[in-house]
Write a protein that holds these residues in place. Sequence first.
Motif, PDB file in Angstrom:
ATOM      1  N   PRO A  16      28.413  26.030  70.706  1.00  0.00           N
ATOM      2  CA  PRO A  16      28.269  24.641  69.988  1.00  0.00           C
ATOM      3  C   PRO A  16      28.929  24.325  68.825  1.00  0.00           C
ATOM      4  N   ALA A  17      28.909  25.576  67.823  1.00  0.00           N
ATOM      5  CA  ALA A  17      29.179  25.252  66.577  1.00  0.00           C
ATOM      6  C   ALA A  17      30.767  25.485  66.520  1.00  0.00           C
ATOM      7  N   VAL A  18      31.565  26.267  67.317  1.00  0.00           N
ATOM      8  CA  VAL A  18      32.647  26.424  67.520  1.00  0.00           C
ATOM      9  C   VAL A  18      33.397  25.265  68.151  1.00  0.00           C
ATOM     10  N   LEU A  19      32.814  24.509  68.982  1.00  0.00           N
ATOM     11  CA  LEU A  19      33.229  23.408  69.602  1.00  0.00           C
ATOM     12  C   LEU A  19      33.274  22.253  68.579  1.00  0.00           C
ATOM     13  N   VAL A  20      32.233  22.236  67.896  1.00  0.00           N
ATOM     14  CA  VAL A  20      32.128  21.002  66.859  1.00  0.00           C
ATOM     15  C   VAL A  20      33.015  21.262  65.752  1.00  0.00           C
ATOM     16  N   TYR A  21      33.319  22.762  65.138  1.00  0.00           N
ATOM     17  CA  TYR A  21      34.221  22.605  64.235  1.00  0.00           C
ATOM     18  C   TYR A  21      35.514  22.456  64.480  1.00  0.00           C
ATOM     19  N   GLY A  22      35.855  23.149  65.980  1.00  0.00           N
ATOM     20  CA  GLY A  22      37.071  22.794  66.348  1.00  0.00           C
ATOM     21  C   GLY A  22      37.723  21.421  66.520  1.00  0.00           C
ATOM     22  N   VAL A  23      36.862  20.851  67.107  1.00  0.00           N
ATOM     23  CA  VAL A  23      37.238  19.340  67.448  1.00  0.00           C
ATOM     24  C   VAL A  23      37.247  18.450  66.310  1.00  0.00           C
ATOM     25  N   PHE A  24      36.293  18.628  65.154  1.00  0.00           N
ATOM     26  CA  PHE A  24      36.280  17.520  64.008  1.00  0.00           C
ATOM     27  C   PHE A  24      37.038  18.282  62.920  1.00  0.00           C
ATOM     28  N   SER A  25      37.324  19.448  62.737  1.00  0.00           N
ATOM     29  CA  SER A  25      37.804  20.122  61.471  1.00  0.00           C
ATOM     30  C   SER A  25      39.109  20.704  61.696  1.00  0.00           C
ATOM     31  N   ALA A  26      39.018  21.850  62.706  1.00  0.00           N
ATOM     32  CA  ALA A  26      40.173  22.521  62.956  1.00  0.00           C
ATOM     33  C   ALA A  26      41.433  21.625  63.460  1.00  0.00           C
ATOM     34  N   LEU A  27      40.952  21.128  64.556  1.00  0.00           N
ATOM     35  CA  LEU A  27      42.078  20.299  65.234  1.00  0.00           C
ATOM     36  C   LEU A  27      42.819  19.246  64.462  1.00  0.00           C
ATOM     37  N   PRO A  28      41.997  18.460  63.808  1.00  0.00           N
ATOM     38  CA  PRO A  28      42.662  17.395  62.859  1.00  0.00           C
ATOM     39  C   PRO A  28      43.574  18.129  61.883  1.00  0.00           C
ATOM     40  N   LEU A  29      43.128  19.098  61.222  1.00  0.00           N
ATOM     41  CA  LEU A  29      43.663  19.851  60.266  1.00  0.00           C
ATOM     42  C   LEU A  29      45.244  20.226  60.979  1.00  0.00           C
ATOM     43  N   VAL A  30      45.109  20.986  61.868  1.00  0.00           N
ATOM     44  CA  VAL A  30      46.363  21.228  62.509  1.00  0.00           C
ATOM     45  C   VAL A  30      47.378  20.258  62.863  1.00  0.00           C
ATOM     46  N   GLN A  31      47.048  19.264  63.400  1.00  0.00           N
ATOM     47  CA  GLN A  31      47.480  18.138  63.491  1.00  0.00           C
ATOM     48  C   GLN A  31      48.283  17.137  62.434  1.00  0.00           C
ATOM     49  N   THR A  32      47.451  17.238  61.317  1.00  0.00           N
ATOM     50  CA  THR A  32      47.793  16.663  60.008  1.00  0.00           C
ATOM     51  C   THR A  32      49.040  17.633  59.510  1.00  0.00           C
ATOM     52  N   LEU A  33      48.765  18.804  59.556  1.00  0.00           N
ATOM     53  CA  LEU A  33      49.925  19.956  59.147  1.00  0.00           C
ATOM     54  C   LEU A  33      51.018  19.829  59.776  1.00  0.00           C
ATOM     55  N   GLY A  34      50.903  19.547  61.228  1.00  0.00           N
ATOM     56  CA  GLY A  34      52.075  19.309  62.046  1.00  0.00           C
ATOM     57  C   GLY A  34      52.878  18.197  62.059  1.00  0.00           C
ATOM     58  N   GLN A  35      52.142  17.042  61.644  1.00  0.00           N
ATOM     59  CA  GLN A  35      52.445  15.621  61.608  1.00  0.00           C
ATOM     60  C   GLN A  35      53.393  15.468  60.549  1.00  0.00           C
ATOM     61  N   GLY A  36      53.259  16.244  59.336  1.00  0.00           N
ATOM     62  CA  GLY A  36      54.249  16.258  58.220  1.00  0.00           C
ATOM     63  C   GLY A  36      55.503  16.448  58.453  1.00  0.00           C
ATOM     64  N   PHE A  37      55.972  17.211  59.528  1.00  0.00           N
ATOM     65  CA  PHE A  37      57.179  17.633  59.766  1.00  0.00           C
ATOM     66  C   PHE A  37      57.935  16.792  60.603  1.00  0.00           C
ATOM     67  N   PHE A  38      57.322  15.538  60.981  1.00  0.00           N
ATOM     68  CA  PHE A  38      58.321  14.432  61.682  1.00  0.00           C
ATOM     69  C   PHE A  38      58.596  13.316  61.017  1.00  0.00           C
ATOM     70  N   VAL A  39      59.264  12.369  61.604  1.00  0.00           N
ATOM     71  CA  VAL A  39      59.470  10.954  60.912  1.00  0.00           C
ATOM     72  C   VAL A  39      59.772  10.428  62.305  1.00  0.00           C
ATOM     73  N   ALA A  40      59.439   9.072  61.980  1.00  0.00           N
ATOM     74  CA  ALA A  40      59.701   8.029  63.085  1.00  0.00           C
ATOM     75  C   ALA A  40      60.748   7.254  62.844  1.00  0.00           C
ATOM     76  N   ASP A  41      61.553   7.104  63.994  1.00  0.00           N
ATOM     77  CA  ASP A  41      62.885   6.230  64.116  1.00  0.00           C
ATOM     78  C   ASP A  41      62.726   4.970  64.053  1.00  0.00           C
TER      79      ASP A  41
END
Length: 305
Positions: A16-41
């Motif tokens: 339960p702790a890993v799921l909560v941390y992964g969904v609400f902390s780790a996953l948004p962090l990874v998505q934010t870090l990755g999104q910084g390498f993209f631009v919109a046309d």
Amino acid sequence: MKHEVKIWQLLLFLTPAVLVYGVFSALPLVQTLGQGFFVADDSGHAAFAGLQNFRTVLLDPDWSAGFWNAMINNARFFCLHMLLQNPVGLLLATLFSLKGLRGARTYRTLIFLPTLLSVVIIGFIWQLILSPLWGVGEKLMGFAGLADFFAPWLGEEESALTAISMVSVWQYIGMPMMLIYAALLAVPDEIVEAAHVEGASAMRIFWQIKLPLIYPTLGLVTILTFVANFNAFDLIYSIKGALAGPNYSTDILGTLFYRTFFGYQAQVGNAYLGSAVATLMFLVILAGVGVYFVGVQRRLTRFAL
């Protein structure tokens, strides 16, 4: 009789702790870090752009001035907390740790109470107090004969950031005070009593015995202050808004990220540039924490109780 912990039991409690941390902390962090390498046309579709967003934030004249202004203001914000909040917190904790101090519990509660209040309430109250039109700050200073020194601190570029920093110090000084107070209580009485027997004064006992023993706690307070200050946003926003006025003199990385990502007034939000700013904030905090653990924590472990 020893009880063996089975794998399924560990998974049952950790999942339960890993799921909560992964969904609400780790996953948004990874998505934010990755999104910084993209631009919109022009059509709104994302395309990989490498470091283009980071070059824009750091080097483009239209963006770099705002970023470095926010970085410098954030560093000032942190330094003011280090110079005032933590030393005063240490002083208060030392006073409250003295045996026989009357009313110590009441004073601790009153000093810690602002930490529990909403930042919005704190910002609104201090805006009323410091207002040059209807605030009570000038009148209160008049009781001490200091009315001539009153000024619209929140409205002047030179003093706005310092004034907000003082409000932040007032609100959160209870945190380092309580952490240091707990560390002082953990100092073994046998060591202090032995020093008294040897004829050491109270001041010498503090500087040569108690202070070295709480160095790890002081280091922890320092890194917590660093992380909190470089993540700060809400107090600036509640007092000065997203524009962090006057003339961006109170702008820090948190407010810069807000305007860049979500947009504000005439500024159009850009999620990809905003993610780049958030990534830079993350790297600054990561670098500070890394320097602490590599350069400071190793040296402080020898003082641990």
